[in-house]
Design a protein around this motif. Sequence first.
Motif, PDB file in Angstrom:
ATOM      1  N   ASP A 185      17.375  -3.870  31.557  1.00 41.62           N
ATOM      2  CA  ASP A 185      16.471  -2.863  31.004  1.00 41.62           C
ATOM      3  C   ASP A 185      15.230  -2.627  31.858  1.00 41.62           C
ATOM      4  O   ASP A 185      14.286  -1.980  31.397  1.00 41.62           O
ATOM      5  CB  ASP A 185      16.037  -3.287  29.591  1.00 41.62           C
ATOM      6  CG  ASP A 185      17.213  -3.489  28.660  1.00 41.62           C
ATOM      7  OD1 ASP A 185      18.088  -2.612  28.633  1.00 41.62           O
ATOM      8  OD2 ASP A 185      17.261  -4.529  27.974  1.00 41.62           O
ATOM      9  N   ASN A 186      15.218  -3.139  33.085  1.00 47.40           N
ATOM     10  CA  ASN A 186      13.997  -3.043  33.886  1.00 47.40           C
ATOM     11  C   ASN A 186      14.318  -2.661  35.322  1.00 47.40           C
ATOM     12  O   ASN A 186      15.327  -3.086  35.892  1.00 47.40           O
ATOM     13  CB  ASN A 186      13.242  -4.377  33.872  1.00 47.40           C
ATOM     14  CG  ASN A 186      12.763  -4.743  32.476  1.00 47.40           C
ATOM     15  OD1 ASN A 186      11.758  -4.208  32.008  1.00 47.40           O
ATOM     16  ND2 ASN A 186      13.472  -5.643  31.808  1.00 47.40           N
ATOM     17  N   GLU A 229       6.623  -4.160  33.919  1.00 48.01           N
ATOM     18  CA  GLU A 229       7.697  -4.988  34.445  1.00 48.01           C
ATOM     19  C   GLU A 229       7.611  -6.414  33.890  1.00 48.01           C
ATOM     20  O   GLU A 229       6.503  -6.924  33.677  1.00 48.01           O
ATOM     21  CB  GLU A 229       7.593  -5.032  35.975  1.00 48.01           C
ATOM     22  CG  GLU A 229       7.733  -3.669  36.623  1.00 48.01           C
ATOM     23  CD  GLU A 229       7.319  -3.657  38.080  1.00 48.01           C
ATOM     24  OE1 GLU A 229       7.498  -2.607  38.725  1.00 48.01           O
ATOM     25  OE2 GLU A 229       6.815  -4.697  38.570  1.00 48.01           O
TER      26      GLU A 229
END
Length: 311
Positions: free
Chosen positions: A94-95, A41
């Motif tokens: 994207d996370n 992350e």
Amino acid sequence: MRTGAAAGHTGYFHEAIRYDSDEHLLAVVVPFLIGGVAAGEPTIVALGERNAGLVREALPAGCPVTFMSGGEVYARPAGAIRAYRRLLAELAEDNGQIRIVGELPPEALGATWDWWARYESAINHAYDEFPLWSMCAYNERTTAPAVLADVARTHPRTARPDGRHEPNPQYTEPTEFLLERRPPVADPIQAGPPVAELVGPTPAEAREAVRARRLGDLDDLALAVSEVVTNAHMYGRAPVRMRIWAGAGRVVVTVADGGPGPAYPFAGLLPAGGDDASAGFGLWIAHQTCDHVSLYRSAEGFTVRLAQRAP
């Protein structure tokens, strides 16, 4: 996919760290950061120089944590919200989760705490569309009890060094906290009489009264005052009163009217939408340009206080 204490949570997971030693701080922060890195992350530190140094030394060599300058981020509450929302929007694409640990600069915990308390409350709403897990660090050895009381009311949880994440029973929803009647924090410059006082000024008269102080470039303050006076006439109740204090390189202006103030809880910190858009825009401008903006509600009406350093 969310990990750690925020697993299964939707939206913003907002915690405080109330630490009483360096060891206490590191016992919370280091596992938080290492856990984020292990989960892949984005993991960010926005602490002051001293605490950022402690964290750097405590992390494993080469640990891919991003360090930001907390002083740059936390210049003004509305600016911090704007900058963080832009960053979070980029990272969230994207996370599954973003981790941030940060702290306000020491000066934010003093005379200007009222607008930072509003910030800590407002971000529970402002960041709730993002998969953010953040921790806000407060040093119990140096932070005033009144500030710590607000910390408990603006953070849903407190992170403990033993790994617990405890709900704060004092937590108050932003829609309630931000509309409360809070007692004004005295500004020393207001101990003396104002250098100017106007009743029912037009926006143009308000701008000219600020510029007449001849203390340097006060165009930003003049614009902010003009917008607040416009709001008072359009959405408040007569009489509209404006007072100016000047000295020691600072100018302070209050604009008061007999109305209840904006119904939008996040006025000034977030651009308002819908029917509140026009009323909130002036306060939003003031929060972008002034060094300090205070909003006070009382039985007598609504007051906006704006402060600016004179160049």
